[in-house]
Design a protein around this motif. Structure first.
Motif, mmCIF file in Angstrom:
data_model
loop_
_atom_site.group_PDB
_atom_site.id
_atom_site.type_symbol
_atom_site.label_atom_id
_atom_site.label_comp_id
_atom_site.label_asym_id
_atom_site.label_seq_id
_atom_site.Cartn_x
_atom_site.Cartn_y
_atom_site.Cartn_z
ATOM 1 N N TYR A 54 -128.234 -22.835 -75.328
ATOM 2 C CA TYR A 54 -128.081 -23.120 -76.752
ATOM 3 C C TYR A 54 -127.245 -24.375 -76.910
ATOM 4 C CZ TYR A 54 -126.469 -22.656 -81.590
ATOM 5 O OH TYR A 54 -126.174 -22.878 -82.905
ATOM 6 N N ARG A 55 -127.737 -25.320 -77.743
ATOM 7 C CA ARG A 55 -127.034 -26.575 -77.978
ATOM 8 C C ARG A 55 -126.935 -26.796 -79.490
ATOM 9 N NH1 ARG A 55 -126.898 -25.486 -73.271
ATOM 10 N NH2 ARG A 55 -127.566 -26.764 -71.509
ATOM 11 N N ARG A 56 -125.713 -27.029 -79.972
ATOM 12 C CA ARG A 56 -125.523 -27.265 -81.401
ATOM 13 C C ARG A 56 -124.612 -28.473 -81.598
ATOM 14 N NH1 ARG A 56 -122.767 -23.340 -86.020
ATOM 15 N NH2 ARG A 56 -123.180 -24.759 -87.765
ATOM 16 N N PRO A 57 -125.187 -29.642 -81.951
ATOM 17 C CA PRO A 57 -124.341 -30.794 -82.274
ATOM 18 C C PRO A 57 -123.553 -30.525 -83.554
ATOM 19 C CG PRO A 57 -126.614 -31.451 -81.827
ATOM 20 C CD PRO A 57 -126.611 -29.961 -81.972
ATOM 21 N N GLN A 58 -122.258 -30.812 -83.503
ATOM 22 C CA GLN A 58 -121.404 -30.610 -84.673
ATOM 23 C C GLN A 58 -121.109 -31.928 -85.390
ATOM 24 O OE1 GLN A 58 -118.861 -28.920 -81.866
ATOM 25 N NE2 GLN A 58 -118.934 -26.842 -82.706
ATOM 26 N N THR A 59 -120.959 -32.978 -84.601
ATOM 27 C CA THR A 59 -120.835 -34.345 -85.095
ATOM 28 C C THR A 59 -121.583 -35.220 -84.093
ATOM 29 O OG1 THR A 59 -118.860 -35.010 -83.841
ATOM 30 C CG2 THR A 59 -118.487 -33.760 -85.885
ATOM 31 N N PRO A 60 -121.730 -36.522 -84.370
ATOM 32 C CA PRO A 60 -122.369 -37.380 -83.365
ATOM 33 C C PRO A 60 -121.651 -37.390 -82.023
ATOM 34 C CG PRO A 60 -122.356 -38.481 -85.498
ATOM 35 C CD PRO A 60 -121.530 -37.239 -85.654
ATOM 36 N N ARG A 61 -120.387 -36.966 -81.989
ATOM 37 C CA ARG A 61 -119.606 -36.998 -80.749
ATOM 38 C C ARG A 61 -119.272 -35.628 -80.180
ATOM 39 N NH1 ARG A 61 -120.959 -41.559 -79.094
ATOM 40 N NH2 ARG A 61 -120.359 -43.327 -80.365
ATOM 41 N N GLU A 108 -117.360 -26.890 -75.190
ATOM 42 C CA GLU A 108 -117.273 -27.837 -76.296
ATOM 43 C C GLU A 108 -117.212 -29.230 -75.671
ATOM 44 O OE1 GLU A 108 -117.194 -29.038 -80.272
ATOM 45 O OE2 GLU A 108 -117.442 -27.015 -79.469
ATOM 46 N N ARG A 109 -118.237 -30.034 -75.928
ATOM 47 C CA ARG A 109 -118.337 -31.330 -75.271
ATOM 48 C C ARG A 109 -118.016 -32.464 -76.234
ATOM 49 N NH1 ARG A 109 -124.014 -30.361 -71.971
ATOM 50 N NH2 ARG A 109 -123.209 -28.762 -70.538
ATOM 51 N N PHE A 110 -117.386 -33.493 -75.681
ATOM 52 C CA PHE A 110 -117.060 -34.694 -76.441
ATOM 53 C C PHE A 110 -117.698 -35.890 -75.742
ATOM 54 C CE2 PHE A 110 -114.189 -38.416 -76.912
ATOM 55 C CZ PHE A 110 -114.430 -38.658 -78.254
ATOM 56 N N TYR A 111 -118.580 -36.561 -76.462
ATOM 57 C CA TYR A 111 -119.290 -37.725 -75.915
ATOM 58 C C TYR A 111 -118.561 -38.979 -76.384
ATOM 59 C CZ TYR A 111 -122.890 -34.143 -75.457
ATOM 60 O OH TYR A 111 -123.580 -32.992 -75.169
ATOM 61 N N SER A 112 -117.848 -39.610 -75.487
ATOM 62 C CA SER A 112 -117.002 -40.737 -75.876
ATOM 63 C C SER A 112 -117.796 -42.036 -75.910
ATOM 64 C CB SER A 112 -115.825 -40.868 -74.908
ATOM 65 O OG SER A 112 -116.241 -41.520 -73.711
ATOM 66 N N ASN A 113 -117.137 -43.079 -76.407
ATOM 67 C CA ASN A 113 -117.705 -44.421 -76.387
ATOM 68 C C ASN A 113 -117.257 -45.210 -75.159
ATOM 69 O OD1 ASN A 113 -119.368 -44.562 -78.699
ATOM 70 N ND2 ASN A 113 -117.563 -44.725 -80.020
ATOM 71 N N LEU A 114 -116.459 -44.596 -74.299
ATOM 72 C CA LEU A 114 -115.980 -45.307 -73.116
ATOM 73 C C LEU A 114 -117.153 -45.712 -72.230
ATOM 74 C CD1 LEU A 114 -112.862 -43.191 -72.065
ATOM 75 C CD2 LEU A 114 -112.885 -45.484 -73.074
#
Length: 553
Positions: free
Chosen positions: A413-420, A469-475
């Motif tokens: 199950y995958r649920r994006p909460q924000t773009p990041r 809970e994953r955070f996709y950074s801009n790094l």
């Protein structure tokens, strides 16, 4: 022609030049992109003329644009090291790219077939990304451009993996795109949880520009040798009508039996496997492809006595014809920031049903069977649910009892909460029935419980749930590594049905970093996790640090 009542010829020259790109964009019979400009346009930004989903087109021309590893026209990537990488790297050959396309110049194509070809290109580890666009459309005639971006394909294999407090080492090299042909070669010296030794492998999915694939591997380890080879033509597309395959495998090794994260015994096994099959399909009909395969299999395993135990394993020798069926749906979604970092992902959301049945008349007379089902759902906001079940085993015709039956159910199950930010849940449950001694169901650090030793619990039942809970950074480190972070909770347990002493339910929490290289093998994401166990047990430490490489986040 006139604009606002004035002849176009009377407009100032500078304004006329400014209007030409707008006129080109308004007319699909004019090429939308200059081919040379496409070499340096970020591949994620490339778009072509829209194609009608239900229309058929005649392909007038196919151009191939191969982008280098680094775009040296971008000041951030214009340095001596990156220019040298581009110079030394052999770009994927045009022939290798054209081989993967499901259409040809002068032939027919649809939007669906073009999208499937694009996915086939992106599915190759030696290409970072791919786009196939309609650069010009005139009526039912279309000119297509396939744009690909290479990755650095020759890599030293210097790896350290740490799970469950144990290390695995690997030293060697791999070339995943030999001279731009799409073929691969790897040589590895390794020391993992089961054995140490040397492995050499070669693979080419499109021998001589055909649809025939070849795979070869040889391994020489401290507990035996292994040789495997296969050649065949798969159902390479939804509309493919024929498939065939011949594969053989011969191996000798020692396997362990585990309890509490320790190897309590071991046994030797020699295995021989051979299979030949043919497949037929009517192609894609109403969004589904139905496929039938027939073939014959020889599967033999000969066991040595279990060290330090009176228990014995009976040799197994199955020789059987089989009939297999597959029904697969053409349903994909293209997404980003799901299981990768800032990378185009092709997510299979379709339904897939597979079943196989064979009969081995020798000995007691065994029926051999397997079956699986999977499906996917997507809701607004890119919320994804994937789920499935699978089972395999044998039926003894003399005793009328099942043997070595394993059934598994899984859910993603995958649920994006924000773009990041995104919530991710992975769950699985396994049941083994009438298992022989060598068929253990294990759980530990190497199977998803990151705070515990490898193979920590054994039994005939297992469940595991991981919440992240994953955070996709801009790094974007050195213009090579994309970075993501994760906070996670793992819960799981393995136990023996009917046992008097049950294993505890295990749980751990932790945080981690994910590193995805945009310039090397697309199939690898590096994981660095720190996990703290919440349930104690023999051999359980205070903190577990794991370093692994996987195909996804």
């Amino acid at each position: 022609m006139a604009r606002d009542g004035f002849p176009l010829a009377l407009l100032p020259t500078a304004r006329l030049v400014a209007l030409l790109p707008l006129a080109a964009l308004a007319d699909p019979c004019v090429s939308r992109h200059d081919l040379e400009a496409l070499r340096t346009t970020p591949i994620e930004e490339i778009e072509g003329w829209p194609l009608a989903a239900s229309a058929g087109y005649r392909v007038e021309q196919i151009d191939i644009v191969r982008q280098p590893i680094f775009n040296t026209r971008d000041p951030a990537e214009n340095n001596p090291l990156f220019r040298l990488a581009n110079l030394w790297h052999v770009d994927t050959r045009e022939r290798a790219i054209r081989t993967l396309l499901l259409f040809a110049e002068g032939g027919a194509a649809t939007a669906a077939r073009i999208a499937e070809s694009e996915r086939a290109l992106r599915g190759k580890g030696f290409l970072y990304d791919a786009r196939i666009i309609a650069n010009q459309i005139c009526g039912d005639r279309v000119e297509l451009v396939a744009v690909t971006r290479d990755v650095w394909s020759l890599l030293p294999e210097l790896g350290v993996t740490r799970t469950g407090g144990e290390y695995e080492y690997e030293l060697g090299f791999s070339e995943i795109n030999i001279a731009g042909s799409g073929a691969s070669l790897d040589i590895d010296v390794f020391d993992n949880l089961d054995r140490e030794g040397v492995s050499i492998g070669y693979a080419n999915a499109n021998v001589g520009g055909s649809r025939v694939g070849l795979r070869l591997r040889f391994a020489d380890t401290d507990d035996g040798e292994g040789v495997s080879a296969s050649i065949g033509q798969p159902f390479y597309a939804f509309d493919a009508r024929r498939a065939w395959n011949v594969s053989v495998r011969d191996s000798a090794s020692r396997r362990g039996l585990y309890d509490g994260g320790r190897q309590i015994s071991s046994f030797g096994v020699e295995g021989r496997f051979a299979q030949v099959s043919m497949g037929w399909s009517k192609g894609l009909v109403n969004g589904f492809a139905n496929r039938i395969r027939v073939g014959a299999t020889v599967d033999e395993q000969r066991f040595e006595p279990i060290h330090g135990s009176l228990a014995a394993l009976e040799d197994r020798a199955f020789s059987y014809p089989f009939l297999a069926f597959e029904r697969i749906e053409d349903e994909f979604s293209t997404m980003r920031n799901l299981d990768r970092v800032q990378t185009t992902e092709d997510v299979f959301l379709g339904r897939r049903i597979q079943a196989l049945l064979g009969y081995s008349p020798g000995g007691d007379g065994y029926y051999v069977g397997s079956a699986s089902f999977r499906d996917g759902l997507r809701r607004e906001g890119n919320e994804i649910l994937l789920y499935g079940v699978q089972a395999s085993g044998y039926w003894n015709g003399r005793t009328r009892r099942a043997e070595n039956v394993v059934a598994q159910a899984w859910l993603r199950y995958r649920r994006p909460q924000t773009p990041r930010l995104g919530l991710h849940v992975d769950a699985e449950a396994t049941i083994a029935q009438e298992s022989t001694v060598d068929q253990q169901v294990l759980i530990g650090g190497d199977s998803g419980l990151r705070g515990y030793p490898n193979r920590f619990q054994a039994g005939t039942r297992r469940f595991r749930v991981s919440v992240e809970e994953r955070f996709y950074s801009n790094l974007y480190l050195l213009r090579v590594l994309r970075v993501a972070g994760a906070a996670f909770l793992d819960i799981g347990r393995a136990w023996r049905a009917g046992a008097r002493r049950d294993n505890d339910v295990l749980a751990n929490v932790g945080v981690g970093l994910r590193f995805e290289s945009t310039r090397t093998n697309r199939d690898l994401v590096y994981h660095l996790d720190v996990a703290v166990p919440l349930v104690d047990g023999p051999g359980v430490g205070g903190v577990e640090v794991t370093l692994t490489s996987k195909r996804s986040l």
